[in-house]
Scaffold this motif. Structure first.
Motif, PDB file in Angstrom:
ATOM      1  N   THR A  54       1.184  -1.694  -0.135  1.00  0.00           N
ATOM      2  CA  THR A  54      -0.258   0.048  -0.232  1.00  0.00           C
ATOM      3  C   THR A  54       0.416   1.019   0.011  1.00  0.00           C
ATOM      4  O   THR A  54       0.476   1.882  -0.737  1.00  0.00           O
ATOM      5  CB  THR A  54      -1.071  -0.115   1.358  1.00  0.00           C
ATOM      6  OG1 THR A  54      -0.228  -0.254   2.286  1.00  0.00           O
ATOM      7  CG2 THR A  54      -2.218  -1.109   1.484  1.00  0.00           C
ATOM      8  N   GLN A  55       2.055   1.114   0.232  1.00  0.00           N
ATOM      9  CA  GLN A  55       3.698   2.423   0.606  1.00  0.00           C
ATOM     10  C   GLN A  55       3.131   2.947  -0.308  1.00  0.00           C
ATOM     11  O   GLN A  55       3.756   3.849  -1.041  1.00  0.00           O
ATOM     12  CB  GLN A  55       4.320   2.000   1.695  1.00  0.00           C
ATOM     13  CG  GLN A  55       4.951   3.280   1.958  1.00  0.00           C
ATOM     14  CD  GLN A  55       3.825   4.672   1.956  1.00  0.00           C
ATOM     15  OE1 GLN A  55       3.120   4.633   2.891  1.00  0.00           O
ATOM     16  NE2 GLN A  55       4.541   5.729   1.661  1.00  0.00           N
ATOM     17  N   GLU A  60       3.402   5.355  -6.019  1.00  0.00           N
ATOM     18  CA  GLU A  60       3.383   5.402  -7.403  1.00  0.00           C
ATOM     19  C   GLU A  60       2.348   6.349  -7.940  1.00  0.00           C
ATOM     20  O   GLU A  60       2.406   6.875  -9.115  1.00  0.00           O
ATOM     21  CB  GLU A  60       3.491   3.898  -7.870  1.00  0.00           C
ATOM     22  CG  GLU A  60       4.270   3.439  -7.938  1.00  0.00           C
ATOM     23  CD  GLU A  60       3.695   1.555  -8.144  1.00  0.00           C
ATOM     24  OE1 GLU A  60       2.532   1.314  -8.224  1.00  0.00           O
ATOM     25  OE2 GLU A  60       4.656   0.886  -8.000  1.00  0.00           O
ATOM     26  N   GLN A  61       1.121   6.065  -7.010  1.00  0.00           N
ATOM     27  CA  GLN A  61      -0.097   7.502  -7.250  1.00  0.00           C
ATOM     28  C   GLN A  61       0.621   9.361  -6.982  1.00  0.00           C
ATOM     29  O   GLN A  61      -0.098   9.535  -8.088  1.00  0.00           O
ATOM     30  CB  GLN A  61      -0.945   7.075  -6.963  1.00  0.00           C
ATOM     31  CG  GLN A  61      -2.087   5.816  -6.946  1.00  0.00           C
ATOM     32  CD  GLN A  61      -3.050   5.734  -5.943  1.00  0.00           C
ATOM     33  OE1 GLN A  61      -2.945   6.012  -4.623  1.00  0.00           O
ATOM     34  NE2 GLN A  61      -3.551   4.898  -5.673  1.00  0.00           N
ATOM     35  N   LEU A  62       1.742   8.961  -6.389  1.00  0.00           N
ATOM     36  CA  LEU A  62       1.742  10.313  -6.217  1.00  0.00           C
ATOM     37  C   LEU A  62       3.249  10.614  -6.975  1.00  0.00           C
ATOM     38  O   LEU A  62       2.711  11.849  -7.633  1.00  0.00           O
ATOM     39  CB  LEU A  62       2.466  10.688  -5.199  1.00  0.00           C
ATOM     40  CG  LEU A  62       1.946  10.568  -3.276  1.00  0.00           C
ATOM     41  CD1 LEU A  62       1.993  10.071  -2.232  1.00  0.00           C
ATOM     42  CD2 LEU A  62       0.213  11.683  -3.164  1.00  0.00           C
ATOM     43  N   LYS A  67       3.676  13.560 -12.245  1.00  0.00           N
ATOM     44  CA  LYS A  67       3.547  13.005 -13.701  1.00  0.00           C
ATOM     45  C   LYS A  67       2.755  14.368 -14.408  1.00  0.00           C
ATOM     46  O   LYS A  67       3.311  14.390 -15.798  1.00  0.00           O
ATOM     47  CB  LYS A  67       4.490  11.333 -14.030  1.00  0.00           C
ATOM     48  CG  LYS A  67       5.519  11.607 -13.889  1.00  0.00           C
ATOM     49  CD  LYS A  67       5.734   9.933 -13.507  1.00  0.00           C
ATOM     50  CE  LYS A  67       6.722   9.476 -13.640  1.00  0.00           C
ATOM     51  NZ  LYS A  67       7.349   7.868 -14.568  1.00  0.00           N
ATOM     52  N   SER A  68       1.810  13.859 -13.764  1.00  0.00           N
ATOM     53  CA  SER A  68       0.488  14.042 -15.167  1.00  0.00           C
ATOM     54  C   SER A  68       0.177  15.967 -14.489  1.00  0.00           C
ATOM     55  O   SER A  68      -0.785  16.347 -16.093  1.00  0.00           O
ATOM     56  CB  SER A  68      -0.746  13.167 -14.634  1.00  0.00           C
ATOM     57  OG  SER A  68      -1.529  13.816 -13.498  1.00  0.00           O
TER      58      SER A  68
END
Length: 144
Positions: A54-55, A60-62, A67-68
């Motif tokens: 989860t960490q 990765e989401q951050l 990046k986006s």
């Protein structure tokens, strides 16, 4: 005398079997305890892996969010995306106009394009299927 010796032997065997049964029961309890400890260790390991997963996923989401986000000095990518969007809108509008023209106004100019692209059997099936929709007959609607 022989019978008493046999009885003594049977009693010794019986005692030995009882001792073995007690030892096996104790071994069974010990094995259950070890298995429970192993399950606890496995659950702890799985919990740690889940936390790490989860960490890592949050990181990765951050990273993907970072990046986006468009950079201030990065307008070239935005211009390219805008150009592709304009091209898609232009082609979509052209396709919609051609479809409306064929459907509403006159399908005859495009009937010559279809046979070279498809087989004759397919063309006849399409003509039979789409013919009533492409040719409008208004004889029943006229008052005279």
């Amino acid at each position: 005398m022989a019978i008493t010796e046999v009885w003594d032997g049977v009693a010794e065997v019986h005692m030995a079997l009882n001792n073995q049964a007690t030892g096996l029961l104790n071994l069974k309890k010990d094995i259950r305890g070890v298995l429970e400890q192993m399950e606890d260790i496995q659950l702890e390991i799985l919990g740690e892996r889940a936390q790490c997963y989860t960490q890592a996923r949050k990181e990765e989401q951050l990273a993907s969010i970072a990046k986006s986000r468009p950079q201030v000095g990065c307008l070239e990518g935005f211009k390219g995306q805008l150009w592709l969007l304009a091209l898609r809108l232009l082609l979509g509008t052209l396709l919609a106009c051609i479809t409306a023209y064929v459907y509403v106004v006159d399908p005859v100019p495009f009937e010559g394009l279809v046979p070279p692209l498809l087989s004759r059997a397919t063309v006849w099936k399409l003509r039979a299927l789409l013919g009533p929709f492409l040719h409008l007959e208004v004889d029943d609607f006229l008052p005279f």
